[in-house]
Design a protein around this motif. Sequence first.
Motif, short mmCIF file in Angstrom:
data_model
loop_
_atom_site.label_atom_id
_atom_site.label_comp_id
_atom_site.label_asym_id
_atom_site.label_seq_id
_atom_site.Cartn_x
_atom_site.Cartn_y
_atom_site.Cartn_z
N THR A 1 82.20 56.08 132.12
CA THR A 1 82.40 54.51 131.49
C THR A 1 81.32 53.21 131.35
O THR A 1 79.94 53.42 130.33
CB THR A 1 82.77 54.02 132.97
N ILE A 2 81.62 52.32 130.37
CA ILE A 2 81.42 51.18 129.93
C ILE A 2 81.01 50.21 130.94
O ILE A 2 82.29 49.76 130.98
CB ILE A 2 81.68 50.62 129.07
N ILE A 3 80.06 49.54 131.12
CA ILE A 3 79.52 48.71 132.06
C ILE A 3 79.89 47.52 131.73
O ILE A 3 78.15 47.30 130.84
CB ILE A 3 78.56 49.30 133.73
N THR A 4 80.31 46.23 131.84
CA THR A 4 80.37 45.06 131.10
C THR A 4 78.88 44.30 131.77
O THR A 4 78.85 44.25 132.95
CB THR A 4 80.93 43.78 132.34
N GLY A 5 78.62 44.05 130.37
CA GLY A 5 77.07 43.63 130.66
C GLY A 5 76.20 44.56 131.62
O GLY A 5 74.81 44.20 131.33
N ALA A 6 76.34 45.81 131.21
CA ALA A 6 75.22 46.86 131.99
C ALA A 6 74.91 48.41 131.47
O ALA A 6 74.32 48.99 131.88
CB ALA A 6 75.13 47.05 133.76
#
Length: 113
Positions: free
Chosen positions: A50-55
């Motif tokens: 997953t891509i974690i928004t801003g992280a």
Amino acid sequence: QVQLVESGGGLVQAGGSLRLSCLVSGRIFSINTMGWYRRAPGKQRELAATIITGAGTNYADSVKERFTVSRDRNTVYLQMNSLKPEDTAIYYCNVRTARYDYWGQGTQVTVSS
């Protein structure tokens, strides 16, 4: 209405590569994560990447160094290299907000030995 439509699954030999795509349509606010889960035969659905928004990103240990998740505007990708038979599963696109969990219909990936 939000829709997630996956494509790119199929049959591949061990050691091969596939790229999954997920086209996200509709308005989604305050996304926390975007990415991919998978369900292998006889097992529960699990996180793949997953891509974690801003992280940054988060990967299952079993796919690190082989899979890469990325996003280009409203499409989420999963590049899968060095595929193994144990990667055989239905892969689901997911977008998660604080209030909602959106899922695609899934795309089958089968890796032959």
